[in-house]
Design an enzyme around this catalytic site. Structure first.
Site, PDB file in Angstrom:
ATOM      1  N   TYR A   1     -12.044   9.727 -12.919  1.00 51.05           N
ATOM      2  CA  TYR A   1     -12.355  11.137 -13.205  1.00 51.05           C
ATOM      3  C   TYR A   1     -13.877  11.363 -13.219  1.00 51.05           C
ATOM      4  O   TYR A   1     -14.366  12.439 -12.893  1.00 51.05           O
ATOM      5  CB  TYR A   1     -11.702  11.567 -14.526  1.00 51.05           C
ATOM      6  CG  TYR A   1     -11.473  13.058 -14.617  1.00 51.05           C
ATOM      7  CD1 TYR A   1     -10.702  13.731 -13.668  1.00 51.05           C
ATOM      8  CD2 TYR A   1     -12.045  13.811 -15.632  1.00 51.05           C
ATOM      9  CE1 TYR A   1     -10.502  15.095 -13.742  1.00 51.05           C
ATOM     10  CE2 TYR A   1     -11.845  15.182 -15.719  1.00 51.05           C
ATOM     11  CZ  TYR A   1     -11.075  15.813 -14.774  1.00 51.05           C
ATOM     12  OH  TYR A   1     -10.889  17.169 -14.844  1.00 51.05           O
TER      13      TYR A   1
ATOM     14  N   LYS B   1     -16.358  18.573 -17.454  1.00 48.34           N
ATOM     15  CA  LYS B   1     -15.376  19.165 -18.380  1.00 48.34           C
ATOM     16  C   LYS B   1     -15.899  19.136 -19.815  1.00 48.34           C
ATOM     17  O   LYS B   1     -15.599  20.035 -20.604  1.00 48.34           O
ATOM     18  CB  LYS B   1     -14.029  18.437 -18.288  1.00 48.34           C
ATOM     19  CG  LYS B   1     -13.290  18.665 -16.970  1.00 48.34           C
ATOM     20  CD  LYS B   1     -13.023  20.127 -16.694  1.00 48.34           C
ATOM     21  CE  LYS B   1     -12.065  20.343 -15.541  1.00 48.34           C
ATOM     22  NZ  LYS B   1     -12.058  21.733 -15.074  1.00 48.34           N
TER      23      LYS B   1
END
Ligand code: NAD
Length: 259
Positions: A159, A166
């Site tokens: 990720y 995020k």
């Protein structure tokens, strides 16, 4: 009576019928909302968005081109929205981007400066830029909602820079909530479990993540996009009138388990 009867607003981030934004649109419209759909510019993109909206039977869809890395595009969207709706009640931010070359295990330390900046600009700063333009149109107060993922809080292999983006997005929702609350504007995020979309397919090792979650999440399954749509309705509706600055997990409970 729908939970969003009479509400108007924008849903950013439909690419196709798998997009989380498309599922949110379906839930919002079923509850009585009227929506505009800003999408990544380009004829092909517009055709895909219209096809996705026709699949969920949106009558007379209002779509607008908007690359969120351009202030001018965002200005144009909100000028057109003022003209069309005069005021709005919600904005859904369901978009993100990072160069997939660096979304692989072992590649985070390799992230070049421009790839890092672009991911943070498109995936996190855009929420701030959108909130700034939404505020004057939310004359009765409103709800701003962003989509996030657990990779903001834990290092999830593959990720990478998107997790950092995020984390910035989630922090931005808290700062926006603190600042816009006095105008009756609530700002929250939904942290969805993994879903099969164009974006998630760019994350290296995603199939392993689906498999692991289905075995280890308290509900012993992956989440469905419609469940994210239902939580988005709750956050935009009066049912969540006292909720702001929150991050709500819709992940079959995966984030509460330590293994
Ligand atoms: P998606 O690929 O369907 O949607 C991503 C959207 O971002 C697309 O519509 C794309 O056009 C848009 N986008 C990218 N760059 C843009 C730009 N410069 N300007 C305007 N739009 C741009 O994938 P999705 O999974 O529906 O993603 C929606 C949101 O949900 C993202 O924030 C994603 O990180 C988040 N999310 C996804 C998952 C998952 O597993 N799919 C899980 C948690 C959170």
């Amino acid at each position: 009576m729908g939970l969003l009867d009479g509400q108007k607003g924008l849903i950013f981030g439909i690419a196709n019928d798998r997009s989380i934004a498309c599922h949110i649109a379906k839930s919002f419209i079923a509850e009585g909302a009227t929506c505009g759909f800003p999408h990544l510019p380009g004829e092909k993109n517009e055709r895909r968005v219209l096809k996705a909206l026709s699949a969920i039977e949106v009558a007379d869809p209002w779509v607008l081109p908007c690359d969120v890395s351009s202030d001018e595009d965002i200005d144009n969207v909100f000028a057109a929205t003022k003209e069309k709706f005069d005021s709005i009640d919600f904005v859904v931010h369901s978009l993100a981007f990072a160069d997939r070359t660096y979304l692989k295990h072992g590649m985070f330390a390799e992230t070049p400066r421009d790839v890092f900046s672009q991911a943070l600009d498109i995936s996190a700063y855009s929420l701030v830029a959108i909130a700034k333009r939404a505020k004057p149109l939310m004359t009765r107060g409103g709800s701003i909602l962003a989509m996030t993922y657990y990779g903001s809080q834990k290092a999830i292999p593959g990720y990478n820079v998107m997790g950092v983006a995020k984390a910035a997005l989630e922090a931005s929702t808290r700062y926006l909530a603190a600042e816009l609350g006095e105008f009756g504007i609530r700002v929250n995020s939904v942290s969805a479990g993994p879903l099969r979309t164009l974006s998630s397919m760019a994350v290296g090792g995603i199939d392993e993540i689906f498999d692991w979650v289905s075995k280890k999440a308290p509900l012993r399954r992956n989440v469905e996009a419609g469940e994210v749509g239902k939580t988005a309705v709750y956050l935009a509706s009066d049912l969540a009138s006292g909720v702001t600055g929150e991050n709500i997990f819709v992940d079959a409970g995966y984030s509460v388990v330590g293994l």
